[in-house]
Design a protein around this motif. Structure first.
Motif, PDB file in Angstrom:
ATOM      1  N   THR A 286       0.854  -1.196   0.000  1.00 25.84           N
ATOM      2  CA  THR A 286       0.000   0.000   0.000  1.00 25.84           C
ATOM      3  C   THR A 286       0.888   1.244   0.000  1.00 25.84           C
ATOM      4  N   VAL A 287       0.228   2.401  -0.140  1.00 22.03           N
ATOM      5  CA  VAL A 287       0.945   3.674  -0.080  1.00 22.03           C
ATOM      6  C   VAL A 287       1.679   3.799   1.254  1.00 22.03           C
ATOM      7  N   ALA A 288       0.953   3.512   2.362  1.00 17.11           N
ATOM      8  CA  ALA A 288       1.556   3.646   3.696  1.00 17.11           C
ATOM      9  C   ALA A 288       2.769   2.729   3.836  1.00 17.11           C
TER      10      ALA A 288
ATOM     11  N   VAL B 235       5.706   4.182   1.875  1.00 20.23           N
ATOM     12  CA  VAL B 235       6.325   5.348   2.518  1.00 20.23           C
ATOM     13  C   VAL B 235       7.114   4.925   3.754  1.00 20.23           C
ATOM     14  N   ALA B 236       6.581   3.917   4.477  1.00 25.24           N
ATOM     15  CA  ALA B 236       7.217   3.493   5.731  1.00 25.24           C
ATOM     16  C   ALA B 236       8.334   2.481   5.520  1.00 25.24           C
ATOM     17  N   TYR B 237       8.580   2.110   4.263  1.00 20.72           N
ATOM     18  CA  TYR B 237       9.489   0.989   3.994  1.00 20.72           C
ATOM     19  C   TYR B 237      10.852   1.125   4.689  1.00 20.72           C
ATOM     20  N   ALA B 238      11.492   2.271   4.476  1.00 25.65           N
ATOM     21  CA  ALA B 238      12.845   2.444   5.046  1.00 25.65           C
ATOM     22  C   ALA B 238      12.804   2.448   6.573  1.00 25.65           C
ATOM     23  N   LEU B 239      11.692   2.956   7.125  1.00 26.26           N
ATOM     24  CA  LEU B 239      11.565   2.982   8.589  1.00 26.26           C
ATOM     25  C   LEU B 239      11.399   1.571   9.137  1.00 26.26           C
TER      26      LEU B 239
ATOM     27  N   ALA C 122       3.827   2.511  15.760  1.00 21.86           N
ATOM     28  CA  ALA C 122       3.187   3.809  16.037  1.00 21.86           C
ATOM     29  C   ALA C 122       4.011   4.939  15.427  1.00 21.86           C
ATOM     30  N   ALA C 123       5.347   4.845  15.545  1.00 11.72           N
ATOM     31  CA  ALA C 123       6.225   5.873  14.975  1.00 11.72           C
ATOM     32  C   ALA C 123       6.100   5.877  13.445  1.00 11.72           C
ATOM     33  N   GLN C 124       6.009   4.681  12.870  1.00  7.43           N
ATOM     34  CA  GLN C 124       5.863   4.579  11.410  1.00  7.43           C
ATOM     35  C   GLN C 124       4.566   5.240  10.957  1.00  7.43           C
ATOM     36  N   ARG C 125       3.478   4.935  11.696  1.00  6.91           N
ATOM     37  CA  ARG C 125       2.170   5.509  11.315  1.00  6.91           C
ATOM     38  C   ARG C 125       2.196   7.036  11.397  1.00  6.91           C
ATOM     39  N   ALA C 126       2.804   7.545  12.450  1.00  7.39           N
ATOM     40  CA  ALA C 126       2.847   9.006  12.639  1.00  7.39           C
ATOM     41  C   ALA C 126       3.644   9.662  11.515  1.00  7.39           C
ATOM     42  N   ARG C 127       4.761   9.032  11.157  1.00  4.78           N
ATOM     43  CA  ARG C 127       5.614   9.593  10.099  1.00  4.78           C
ATOM     44  C   ARG C 127       4.903   9.566   8.744  1.00  4.78           C
TER      45      ARG C 127
END
Ligand code: ATP
Length: 347
Positions: free
Chosen positions: A91-93, A96-100, A108-113
């Motif tokens: 998904t988009v999320a 975007v969160a891949y590197a994190l 939770a940190a990934q979602r916020a970012r």
């Protein structure tokens, strides 16, 4: 966010020298565009900065530290390259969160970012969408968000907007520039589109055949091109063949004109911008005026372009129309070339 220095960087592929002794300093927070025609070496230069290609010679320094041999994954750079497409099965999320997630950040940190970054690219509601459900422009913005997820030390982009239609491309150029300013991230973007470079760059680096032809602020380069290649590549120029007669005088096929400088003798190329030419009806009277015949008029509403033949050389004048175009094909006109607008190079 960092200072980057390129020190005499060279890249050879067999007999081809793709990048030929490039020196460049990119100060922290600066937006640099590498600009040049196809094959000039701009992508190869960016790939060396990214760590995807090893230079044949020279050094790369980041905040004074030699990173020439540092592998790409240890540089901490964000990249948007045509070859680095979004992961289609995520998904988009998740994209975007891949590197994190690789770095082991908690959920939770990934979602916020991800929420922050999607706000930043002005697509707050698409986190759960599949990549296949996005338009081309949305994909490019998500790729930009993904590259920014880990606060890159340098942000590198290779023709990120070239696949988009003209209107969307122009809109995203402005958005990308605003985003970069807000984040203050040092950015290097490769493009062959001079308008794109003029829109976004603090510094434009014009390249041809592996070499830097000129670098500087966009308007500085536009107003004072270093050579005929730059004059022709940045914006549009009338390039006229002539001979220098000394004291700034140039002999053109249509007559002699005064220029603001240039060589004292020999064959020269005189460059003048279309918006600097002045057209009037009738025969020439006064200095720096040539006689010509209108061969074509292009009126696109916003501007009117008049093509004039002056003793076998074609000059194009551009003006903002007031009512109907004043001239049509076949008209005899006078073309005035203001001396201060003529830039002269050795041929
Ligand atoms: P474009 O806008 O078309 O991508 P460019 O300015 O980015 O062009 P480069 O891709 O950097 O140019 O290529 C510069 C030169 O190096 C070209 O002559 C190209 O053919 C050559 N070149 C690039 N990569 C390789 C390679 N892997 N092997 C051999 N030659 C290469």
């Amino acid at each position: 966010m960092s200072d980057l220095r390129l020190d005499s960087i060279v890249k050879r592929f067999g007999a081809v020298t793709a990048v030929d002794h490039v020196d460049l300093t990119v100060p922290q927070g600066c937006f640099v565009c590498l600009l040049g025609p196809s094959g000039c070496g701009k992508t190869t230069l960016l790939r060396m900065i990214a760590g995807l290609e090893m230079p044949s010679g020279g050094r790369l320094l980041l905040d004074g530290e030699d990173i020439t041999a540092l592998p790409a994954h240890r540089r901490g750079f964000g990249m948007v390259f045509q070859s680095l497409a979004l992961f289609p099965h995520l998904t988009v999320a998740e994209n975007v969160a891949y590197a994190l997630s690789i770095r082991g950040a908690d959920k939770a940190a990934q979602r916020a970012r991800v929420t922050d970054l999607l706000e930043l690219i002005q697509l707050p509601d698409i986190a759960e969408r599949q990549v296949s459900q996005l338009s081309g422009g949305q994909r490019q913005r998500v790729a930009i968000a993904r590259a920014l997820a880990v606060d890159p030390r340098l942000f590198l982009l290779d023709e990120p907007l070239s696949a988009l239609d003209a209107k969307l491309r122009e809109a995203l150029q402005v958005e990308l520039r605003l985003l970069q300013r807000r984040l203050g991230v040092t950015t290097i973007l490769v493009t062959h589109d001079q308008r794109e470079a003029m829109t976004m760059a603090d510094t434009i680096v014009v390249m041809d055949r592996g070499r830097v032809q000129q670098s500087g602020r966009p308007l500085e380069i536009y107003r004072n091109p270093a050579n005929a290649f730059v004059a022709d590549f940045i914006g549009t120029s009338n390039l006229l063949d002539g001979r220098a007669r000394g004291g700034g005088r140039i002999e053109l096929p249509g007559g002699e004109v005064a220029a603001s400088g240039g060589p004292e003798s020999g064959a020269v190329t005189a460059s003048i911008r279309p918006e600097d030419l002045r057209l009037s009806a009738g025969a020439p009277a006064g200095a720096n005026c040539l006689s010509g015949e209108v061969v074509f008029v292009r009126d696109v509403g916003q501007t009117v372009e008049t093509h004039v033949d002056c003793a076998g050389q074609r000059l194009v004048a551009v003006a903002i129309p007031e009512g109907d175009p004043p001239f049509s094909s076949g008209d005899r006109v006078t073309v005035e070339l203001p001396a201060e607008a003529i830039v002269v190079f050795p041929a």
